[in-house]
Design a protein around this motif. Structure first.
Motif, PDB file in Angstrom:
ATOM      1  N   ILE A  11      44.429  88.285  11.183  1.00 24.39           N
ATOM      2  CA  ILE A  11      44.007  87.698  12.544  1.00 24.39           C
ATOM      3  C   ILE A  11      45.195  87.021  13.368  1.00 24.39           C
ATOM      4  O   ILE A  11      45.845  86.034  12.725  1.00 24.39           O
ATOM      5  N   VAL A  12      45.274  87.308  14.492  1.00 27.85           N
ATOM      6  CA  VAL A  12      46.280  86.801  15.396  1.00 27.85           C
ATOM      7  C   VAL A  12      45.629  85.811  16.640  1.00 27.85           C
ATOM      8  O   VAL A  12      44.846  86.608  17.283  1.00 27.85           O
ATOM      9  N   THR A  13      45.890  84.637  16.537  1.00 23.96           N
ATOM     10  CA  THR A  13      45.181  83.691  17.208  1.00 23.96           C
ATOM     11  C   THR A  13      46.211  82.970  18.138  1.00 23.96           C
ATOM     12  O   THR A  13      47.459  83.007  17.693  1.00 23.96           O
ATOM     13  N   LEU A 130      47.445  84.113  11.719  1.00 22.17           N
ATOM     14  CA  LEU A 130      48.535  83.696  12.284  1.00 22.17           C
ATOM     15  C   LEU A 130      48.285  83.022  13.611  1.00 22.17           C
ATOM     16  O   LEU A 130      47.270  83.645  14.581  1.00 22.17           O
ATOM     17  N   ALA A 131      48.623  81.834  13.704  1.00 24.37           N
ATOM     18  CA  ALA A 131      48.565  81.067  15.175  1.00 24.37           C
ATOM     19  C   ALA A 131      49.725  81.223  16.003  1.00 24.37           C
ATOM     20  O   ALA A 131      51.021  80.721  15.648  1.00 24.37           O
ATOM     21  N   GLN A 166      42.061  73.093  17.106  1.00 24.48           N
ATOM     22  CA  GLN A 166      41.244  73.767  16.073  1.00 24.48           C
ATOM     23  C   GLN A 166      41.756  75.260  15.658  1.00 24.48           C
ATOM     24  O   GLN A 166      41.766  75.695  14.446  1.00 24.48           O
ATOM     25  N   GLN A 167      42.646  75.945  16.779  1.00 24.02           N
ATOM     26  CA  GLN A 167      43.209  77.208  16.429  1.00 24.02           C
ATOM     27  C   GLN A 167      44.251  76.914  15.273  1.00 24.02           C
ATOM     28  O   GLN A 167      44.360  77.760  14.281  1.00 24.02           O
ATOM     29  N   ASP A 172      46.928  80.115   8.768  1.00 21.43           N
ATOM     30  CA  ASP A 172      47.773  79.925   7.731  1.00 21.43           C
ATOM     31  C   ASP A 172      49.225  79.981   7.864  1.00 21.43           C
ATOM     32  O   ASP A 172      49.970  79.006   7.261  1.00 21.43           O
ATOM     33  N   VAL A 173      49.397  80.576   8.999  1.00 20.35           N
ATOM     34  CA  VAL A 173      51.075  80.657   9.638  1.00 20.35           C
ATOM     35  C   VAL A 173      50.923  80.276  11.075  1.00 20.35           C
ATOM     36  O   VAL A 173      50.115  80.915  11.762  1.00 20.35           O
ATOM     37  N   VAL A 174      51.749  79.461  11.535  1.00 21.89           N
ATOM     38  CA  VAL A 174      51.995  79.053  12.844  1.00 21.89           C
ATOM     39  C   VAL A 174      53.264  79.862  13.248  1.00 21.89           C
ATOM     40  O   VAL A 174      54.415  79.728  12.650  1.00 21.89           O
ATOM     41  N   VAL A 175      53.383  80.392  14.150  1.00 20.63           N
ATOM     42  CA  VAL A 175      54.476  81.074  14.707  1.00 20.63           C
ATOM     43  C   VAL A 175      55.005  80.474  16.131  1.00 20.63           C
ATOM     44  O   VAL A 175      54.083  80.634  16.992  1.00 20.63           O
ATOM     45  N   LEU A 176      56.171  79.870  16.112  1.00 27.08           N
ATOM     46  CA  LEU A 176      56.532  79.127  17.363  1.00 27.08           C
ATOM     47  C   LEU A 176      57.402  80.388  18.297  1.00 27.08           C
ATOM     48  O   LEU A 176      58.338  80.725  17.711  1.00 27.08           O
ATOM     49  N   ASN A 177      56.819  80.446  19.135  1.00 26.04           N
ATOM     50  CA  ASN A 177      57.310  81.481  20.257  1.00 26.04           C
ATOM     51  C   ASN A 177      57.710  80.999  21.519  1.00 26.04           C
ATOM     52  O   ASN A 177      57.906  79.911  21.539  1.00 26.04           O
TER      53      ASN A 177
END
Length: 374
Positions: A11-13, A130-131, A166-167, A172-177
């Motif tokens: 899931i990509v949030t 993934l957020a 909340q996102q 599980d994984v936070v992606v700094l974009n």
């Protein structure tokens, strides 16, 4: 139930405009031999993200896209999510992984819950959530609450902050974009701000040029197969901790955080959009040709005047056979210099905001561009 018999789902949030679609496009291009099924969800009437993904796929027969342009995927009134996944399960011999891009106004919990229902639990397993974070926006305090503002702006700030937090909480994984122009100190500050909001996030990754190593996104196996009819819980697989950004040697440009015990108890959690109906989305259209720079300045002024958080779409140029892509996050507006072919003969823009007034936005956009938007 053995893991290898289940189709993994990622899931990509991420909040509006964080760059989820661009990141997904790069993952697709680096998919290697994986056969992918993509579910793309948008909060609006016009499918912008689905069109962009389709364009990046370029007819790849090993990537199948299922577009959900209406409503919020997997939420209570979504009658398409379960049948779509069941259809994917029916052709499991041709699917290695499912990617689900949720709306920027959704929480991943809706999908997470349905994956554990009797209809889906025998065929699918949550691989990871993934957020994706718009890092410059995070560093500019745009996700902070503003108690000193007037009632409307305070409500906007509070709603944005709550959804963003909340996102992160359920990721599980936070992606700094969007980090290409940031230095080491800024990245460390971004990590600190993420961890203040969601201390149990298991990994932090860096996406330079909106790209993420496929090995850091798919096949992570962070969850075990579980199913209960009354208490949906996601149990992490055992793992060992790894260094934070502070002590990481930046191997291959990626950074990992420590692995912590992290279970999602979902049954008592109402999905964000159910709690807060103030989020609105609408489409404005114009049959007249647009000047890109004029439109850009107009969108900036609209975002200053109204609680507009996201706009995107395609605008027609003087040549009726050409259009360009528009992407905007608040007052940050980007209009592509590359023309594309669109079947529609009109400009279409999706606007998303909090208690956003459609008539005011249309009037202001029409006034500033000298064209009719309605």
């Amino acid at each position: 139930m053995e893991y290898q018999h289940l189709i993994p789902v990622t899931i990509v949030t991420g909040f509006l405009g964080s760059g989820k679609t661009t990141l997904l496009s790069s993952l697709i291009k680096s998919r290697q031999t994986r056969r992918l099924a993509l579910l793309i969800n948008e909060f609006g009437e016009v499918s912008i993200d689905g069109a962009l993904i389709n364009d990046s796929v370029g007819g790849d027969q090993h990537v199948r896209i299922h577009d959900f342009p209406y409503g919020l995927i997997a939420y209570g009134d979504d009658e398409h999510f379960i049948p779509t996944l069941q259809a994917i399960a029916g052709r499991r011999a041709n699917v290695d992984h499912v990617l689900i891009e949720t709306s920027g106004l959704a929480l991943p919990t809706a999908v997470m819950e349905l994956l554990q229902t009797p209809e889906l639990a025998g065929d699918f397993i949550l691989d990871a959530t993934l957020a994706v974070v718009d890092t410059p926006l995070l560093l500019s305090d745009q996700f902070d609450r503003d108690l000193s503002a007037d009632s409307l702006h305070a409500a906007v700030a509070d709603s944005v902050a709550t959804l963003f937090e909340q996102q992160l909480e359920y990721a599980d994984v936070v992606v700094l974009n969007k980090i290409d122009s940031l230095d080491e100190d800024a990245l460390l500050l971004a990590e600190q701000r993420v961890r203040e909001r969601a201390p149990n996030v298991r990994f932090l990754e860096l996406a330079y040029n909106a790209q993420l190593d496929i090995r850091l996104a798919l096949g992570l196996r962070l969850h075990q197969p579980t199913f209960t009819t009354h208490n949906h819980r996601f149990t992490p697989l055992p793992g060992s901790g790894t260094p934070t950004l502070d002590s990481h040697a930046r191997l291959n440009g990626h950074a990992h955080s420590g692995l912590a015990g992290h279970s999602h108890g979902l049954t008592t959690h109402k999905h964000f959009h159910d709690q807060d109906p103030g989020w609105l989305s609408f489409v404005l259209r114009s049959h007249e040709p647009q000047q890109p720079e004029t439109l850009k300045q107009a969108l900036i002024e609209v975002a200053k005047a109204e609680p507009l958080l996201r706009s995107k779409g395609f605008i027609r140029l003087v040549d009726p056979n050409q259009s360009v892509l528009v992407q905007a996050v608040r007052t940050r507006v980007a209009i592509s210099t590359d023309t594309i072919k669109q079947s529609s003969k009109e400009s279409e823009l999706v606007f998303i905001g909090y208690h956003l007034n459609r008539n005011k936005v249309a009037a202001l956009l029409s006034q500033l561009t000298g064209t009719v938007w309605k």
